[in-house]
Design an enzyme around this catalytic site. Structure first.
Site, short mmCIF file in Angstrom:
data_model
loop_
_atom_site.label_atom_id
_atom_site.label_comp_id
_atom_site.label_asym_id
_atom_site.label_seq_id
_atom_site.Cartn_x
_atom_site.Cartn_y
_atom_site.Cartn_z
N LYS A 1 0.65 -1.25 -0.09
CA LYS A 1 -0.24 -0.16 0.21
C LYS A 1 1.29 1.48 -0.18
O LYS A 1 0.83 2.05 -0.65
CB LYS A 1 -0.73 0.45 1.03
CG LYS A 1 -1.81 -0.87 1.52
CD LYS A 1 -3.49 -0.91 1.52
CE LYS A 1 -4.22 -1.75 1.70
NZ LYS A 1 -4.37 -2.52 2.81
N1 GLU Z 1 -8.71 -8.24 4.21
C1 GLU Z 1 -7.74 -9.26 3.97
C2 GLU Z 1 -6.05 -8.06 3.46
O1 GLU Z 1 -6.45 -6.76 3.07
C3 GLU Z 1 -7.91 -10.47 2.76
C4 GLU Z 1 -8.89 -10.74 3.97
C5 GLU Z 1 -9.13 -11.82 3.00
O2 GLU Z 1 -9.39 -12.19 1.65
O3 GLU Z 1 -9.27 -13.25 3.53
O4 GLU Z 1 -4.93 -8.74 3.15
#
Ligand code: GLU
Length: 277
Positions: free
Chosen positions: A255
């Site tokens: 990010k």
């Molecule tokens: N929220 C997680 C991330 O942005 C991904 C979770 C998932 O896809 O299980 O890395």
């Protein structure tokens, strides 16, 4: 599965701007949902209060739309769940923790990170992860009530020596050796929020997700999550992991790589139809 019963999800974490890698994975998720005549859910994974920012939530909704994504349930469009923001679903995670507690597959742990690091026999897995040394596995704890119990860390008691295997929709057969690749993992944090593993499984179950499409960096998490499904007595969804996009030096996009962010690409007039999958 009956055609049309497919339920997939996009699960971004608003700790920064989404980048090309996210778009590629999410577009794959969208394509798979559409090709199965199914539904796609957007769930915002904003549990980490310190790192998630509302400006990133606004940005991600905007950037996803720009990238050509749309969803059938979730922020902006609603759906049968009260909220599609994890920060508003704590009650549900507490219930899941309670079910695990009842099945005795989890245990409280008051080791600090430093304790775990210093424990003589705490080896690292090949991926560099610290393997929990088991200090609190059989330690007696006496909690006055649920609130005090939820003010400590809780870990899942993994079956060391067992191999967890699954068929990934993209990578085929995958297996991980419990105790070598990962150890007793956190399911609840003493600051009152569930770990990523618990929240994702609790939500994928509640939201009746039939296939999880996400980045390959979460392949080992899938093995942990399969243990949670088993402990909860629920049939797991199918899994489909996507390759990560890397920069010219072979590092995966993060990010913090501003140049690859959807924001930036949009500002420089990038054609979003070139994002993939
Ligand atoms: N929220 C997680 C991330 O942005 C991904 C979770 C998932 O896809 O299980 O890395």
């Amino acid at each position: 599965m009956i055609e049309g019963d497919y339920r997939g999800r996009l699960a971004p974490t608003p700790t920064g701007y989404l980048h090309r890698g996210h778009a590629r994975t999410f577009l794959t998720a969208q394509e798979r949902a559409r090709s199965h005549g199914g539904k796609l859910i957007l769930r915002v994974e904003d549990l980490d209060r310190d790192r998630c920012k509302s400006e990133f939530v606004d940005a991600l909704l905007d950037d996803l739309s720009w990238a050509g994504l749309s969803w059938d349930e979730g922020p902006d469009v609603g759906g049968p769940f009260q909220s599609y923001y994890q920060s508003e679903r704590l009650e549900h995670y507490r219930e899941t923790w309670d079910r695990l507690r009842g099945s005795e597959t989890v245990f409280p742990c008051d080791c600090s990170r430093k304790d775990v690091r210093l424990a003589a026999q705490a080896p690292h897995s090949e991926g560099g992860e610290l393997i929990y040394p088991g200090v609190c596995r059989d330690k007696p704890f006496d909690f006055e009530d649920e609130e005090t119990a939820l003010a400590v860390n809780w870990r899942f008691r993994v079956p060391a020596g067992e191999t967890i295997s699954f068929e990934d929709g993209n990578y085929g057969h995958k297996e991980f050796l419990v105790g070598r690749d990962f150890g007793d993992f956190l399911i609840w944090r003493k600051d009152g929020i569930p770990s990523y593993e618990l929240a994702v499984v609790a939500d994928d179950i509640a939201m009746r997700v039939t296939e999880v499409v996400r980045g390959e960096d979460l392949l080992m998490s899938t093995a942990r999550q399969l243990l949670l499904y088993e402990a909860l007595g629920v049939k797991p969804p199918a899994f489909y992991h996507c390759p990560l996009i890397r920069d010219n030096d072979g590092r995966r996009l993060a990010k913090r790589d501003k140049a690859a962010s959807l924001r930036e690409l949009r500002q420089v007039g990038f054609d979003s139809s070139l994002l993939g999958p």
